[in-house]
Motif scaffolding. Sequence first.
Motif, PDB file in Angstrom:
ATOM      1  N   VAL A 106      39.091  50.676  40.785  1.00  0.00           N
ATOM      2  CA  VAL A 106      38.314  49.501  40.391  1.00  0.00           C
ATOM      3  C   VAL A 106      37.190  49.959  39.463  1.00  0.00           C
ATOM      4  N   PHE A 107      37.056  49.288  38.314  1.00  0.00           N
ATOM      5  CA  PHE A 107      35.975  49.637  37.398  1.00  0.00           C
ATOM      6  C   PHE A 107      35.039  48.457  37.195  1.00  0.00           C
ATOM      7  N   ILE A 108      33.793  48.789  36.920  1.00  0.00           N
ATOM      8  CA  ILE A 108      32.741  47.795  36.702  1.00  0.00           C
ATOM      9  C   ILE A 108      32.934  47.162  35.330  1.00  0.00           C
ATOM     10  N   ALA A 109      32.838  45.847  35.258  1.00  0.00           N
ATOM     11  CA  ALA A 109      33.028  45.131  33.998  1.00  0.00           C
ATOM     12  C   ALA A 109      31.721  44.453  33.600  1.00  0.00           C
ATOM     13  N   GLU A 110      31.772  43.166  33.268  1.00  0.00           N
ATOM     14  CA  GLU A 110      30.591  42.493  32.740  1.00  0.00           C
ATOM     15  C   GLU A 110      29.695  41.975  33.862  1.00  0.00           C
ATOM     16  N   GLY A 111      28.463  41.640  33.481  1.00  0.00           N
ATOM     17  CA  GLY A 111      27.525  41.024  34.414  1.00  0.00           C
ATOM     18  C   GLY A 111      26.513  41.972  35.025  1.00  0.00           C
ATOM     19  N   HIS A 170      41.682  40.239  38.402  1.00  0.00           N
ATOM     20  CA  HIS A 170      42.975  40.686  37.887  1.00  0.00           C
ATOM     21  C   HIS A 170      43.061  40.273  36.427  1.00  0.00           C
ATOM     22  N   ARG A 171      43.213  41.252  35.546  1.00  0.00           N
ATOM     23  CA  ARG A 171      43.252  40.990  34.120  1.00  0.00           C
ATOM     24  C   ARG A 171      44.297  41.881  33.463  1.00  0.00           C
ATOM     25  N   ARG A 172      44.595  41.578  32.226  1.00  0.00           N
ATOM     26  CA  ARG A 172      45.402  42.489  31.424  1.00  0.00           C
ATOM     27  C   ARG A 172      44.483  43.588  30.908  1.00  0.00           C
ATOM     28  N   VAL A 173      44.835  44.828  31.167  1.00  0.00           N
ATOM     29  CA  VAL A 173      44.051  45.980  30.731  1.00  0.00           C
ATOM     30  C   VAL A 173      44.926  46.838  29.831  1.00  0.00           C
ATOM     31  N   ASP A 174      44.531  46.974  28.570  1.00  0.00           N
ATOM     32  CA  ASP A 174      45.209  47.858  27.629  1.00  0.00           C
ATOM     33  C   ASP A 174      44.347  49.101  27.447  1.00  0.00           C
ATOM     34  N   TYR A 175      44.970  50.254  27.461  1.00  0.00           N
ATOM     35  CA  TYR A 175      44.179  51.478  27.343  1.00  0.00           C
ATOM     36  C   TYR A 175      45.017  52.590  26.724  1.00  0.00           C
ATOM     37  N   SER A 189      29.369  36.420  39.142  1.00  0.00           N
ATOM     38  CA  SER A 189      28.386  36.999  38.218  1.00  0.00           C
ATOM     39  C   SER A 189      28.632  38.485  37.972  1.00  0.00           C
ATOM     40  N   LEU A 190      29.052  39.212  38.990  1.00  0.00           N
ATOM     41  CA  LEU A 190      29.250  40.656  38.898  1.00  0.00           C
ATOM     42  C   LEU A 190      30.740  40.946  38.959  1.00  0.00           C
ATOM     43  N   ALA A 191      31.322  41.303  37.822  1.00  0.00           N
ATOM     44  CA  ALA A 191      32.777  41.455  37.725  1.00  0.00           C
ATOM     45  C   ALA A 191      33.191  42.901  37.923  1.00  0.00           C
ATOM     46  N   THR A 192      34.233  43.090  38.722  1.00  0.00           N
ATOM     47  CA  THR A 192      34.910  44.373  38.870  1.00  0.00           C
ATOM     48  C   THR A 192      36.401  44.124  38.673  1.00  0.00           C
ATOM     49  N   VAL A 193      37.092  45.051  38.020  1.00  0.00           N
ATOM     50  CA  VAL A 193      38.487  44.848  37.634  1.00  0.00           C
ATOM     51  C   VAL A 193      39.362  45.894  38.312  1.00  0.00           C
ATOM     52  N   HIS A 194      40.479  45.435  38.836  1.00  0.00           N
ATOM     53  CA  HIS A 194      41.428  46.287  39.549  1.00  0.00           C
ATOM     54  C   HIS A 194      42.507  46.752  38.578  1.00  0.00           C
ATOM     55  N   LEU A 195      42.771  48.056  38.555  1.00  0.00           N
ATOM     56  CA  LEU A 195      43.820  48.632  37.696  1.00  0.00           C
ATOM     57  C   LEU A 195      44.815  49.356  38.581  1.00  0.00           C
ATOM     58  N   HIS A 196      45.935  48.686  38.882  1.00  0.00           N
ATOM     59  CA  HIS A 196      46.922  49.264  39.804  1.00  0.00           C
ATOM     60  C   HIS A 196      48.287  48.647  39.545  1.00  0.00           C
ATOM     61  N   CYS A 197      48.976  49.191  38.542  1.00  0.00           N
ATOM     62  CA  CYS A 197      50.347  48.752  38.266  1.00  0.00           C
ATOM     63  C   CYS A 197      51.363  49.823  38.637  1.00  0.00           C
ATOM     64  N   ALA A 198      50.983  51.099  38.576  1.00  0.00           N
ATOM     65  CA  ALA A 198      51.870  52.177  38.989  1.00  0.00           C
ATOM     66  C   ALA A 198      51.776  52.356  40.503  1.00  0.00           C
ATOM     67  N   LEU A 199      52.903  52.671  41.136  1.00  0.00           N
ATOM     68  CA  LEU A 199      52.976  52.789  42.598  1.00  0.00           C
ATOM     69  C   LEU A 199      52.348  51.583  43.283  1.00  0.00           C
ATOM     70  N   PRO A 200      52.810  50.377  42.986  1.00  0.00           N
ATOM     71  CA  PRO A 200      52.152  49.192  43.555  1.00  0.00           C
ATOM     72  C   PRO A 200      52.383  49.086  45.052  1.00  0.00           C
TER      73      PRO A 200
END
Length: 598
Positions: A369-374, A395-400, A514-525
């Motif tokens: 989980v990474f810290i996003a906006e706010g 839950h968002r689309r994350v391109d990296y 107000s405080l957004a955190t984003v989950h990145l977990h598509c591998a080994l779901p």
Amino acid sequence: MTQQSKCPVTQPLNEEELVPPVPSSAFRIIFTATRKPRHELQLQEVRFICGEERDARQVKAAFNPGGRSPEGEGPDKATDGDATGMRSKWLDLNMRPMCNSTLEIRFHAPCVLRKYDFITSRHAHGRDPTAWRLWQYTSRRGCWQLLDMRALESPPIADFSSLGFFNVFRRHSYRSQTTGHGGRTALACVSFDGLLAVEDVVHLSVSVSPNHTTRRDHVGAFRGASHLQASAALPAPPERTPSPGLIVLSTFAWLPGLTWGSTVRLCASEHAGQRAACATPGAVAQRQLELIEVLRRNVLHRAVAELHLFVAEKAPVTWLLLKMRWFQHVGRHKVQLVQLSQRPTFADYMRYLGDRLLGRTVVLVNMDVFIAEGWLGTKSPLLPPNTAFFLSRYHRRVDYGVGESTNALRIVLNASARAAPASLGGAMHASIRTDVKTRSCDLRAAAHAAWHRCSCVPENFGAYDAYVLRLERQLTAAELRALEVPQNTWAGENIFLFVLIHALHLRVQNPCLSLATVHLHCALPSKIGEHVIGDRRTRKRQAAAVAANIMQDIRDRFESAQSSFAFVWRTRVPNISRLDDAWETSNSIFWQNLSMMS
């Protein structure tokens, strides 16, 4: 003069060197780096927001001092309001030889800038900007002031994509320079004409008196405390002042290592069925790249000042991190690796807070989980008194991009491959793909629909992935025993929540709006049910049984007949909210207590 072979590396600027936004009708953005080094610069659109107005409709003119653009691709295209037009982009060819590019935007009327955004153009994404400085012109003083700076940004590798609005940092105190005229102070200000070369950019920070700091406080400890002075000279604290910004506490799993790798069951082949409770080496490598990307985003977030990271195998993790430029430039100054030779439990985190971070506000996040906006420009302190935040994720689309992290991972895994080709590290090294430079993870997809209720939505069933708290005392042995639950097991956060409420008597809220955190977990779901693909740690019902075994400690501690696992598992924050709601609740309780005391 010979042309330099390499552009200077743009270093992040200390936030103390920024000034507050003032009404201005002219802004300069000086771009100092692109995704591909020594490349041209291109943008589809620049968007400014002042108050509630979008100033793209109020632009008077746009200039590119010292720049060179093809016909039809001048700086005016960056402010024409067309975010998707095939023939509406700004291109500066002089970014390549000069290592910087200036875009000056003038408005019909002054505005106080709140936030801004860039839209990338189509194709040639090596031209996307990754570092810049934003200046505002102050007519009262006739000079330019540094308003914002970004470095090592990672724009989405997609056509016509937004970088996401950047909030102009509004701090409560600004480093100031004594003028010597009756003790008055003035914010740092510079004057320049034409193009500002990279090597000519000077740091604007200036020292203040060692015995005093200038404080500007437009709110007190509570929003109702309007009697506080707007500014005052306060004695500097005798002890070392903590770094401004967030303190983040998390963990980093080195999957080829014994601590985490021992739980992974490798499939017999790369084509094992999806229902098999095993993982392919390629999927494990993808998961490792996800964890690296989460760490990178947390390290580079402007609000983060320190990141304390639990690691089970410190040597390979250190080697891995030092192979990546973002860590060399920024991470090594923020990250503290903490050796912990086991999977962390909530008790490990709370024990660490009590020993090392007592009395400081800490953001505890899951490793994916990474810290996003706010998180920038929030109230200081972030937490209301006697309150903790349990935040649901987004839950968002994350391109990296994975080019650099893949190369670093291959170098470290190569040692495992040579020592033990049949090991998990050796299998990962053999299966990792070097031809893939970008990856995408979209947890909004139908394949992950089962996890929708874990996110920041009204129907959330009590799942939390980030926690903001301030520990004022060390926990007792009984309280720590009740938290000997791995962070990544079912109901672990609910047990954590139960103990904070009943042992520390904290009010708990979920201001994820107000405080957004984003989950990145598509591998080994993970999958709902008794099994987790590729991970023996949990038959989920077995995890529930483990949690139930510690309920006796909770019953002994709280003397509650309801302290059963089923009751604790249902403990949750009543609903999602905003940060303002948390402060409103805190203020009302404060004033009620004050009236009762009087």
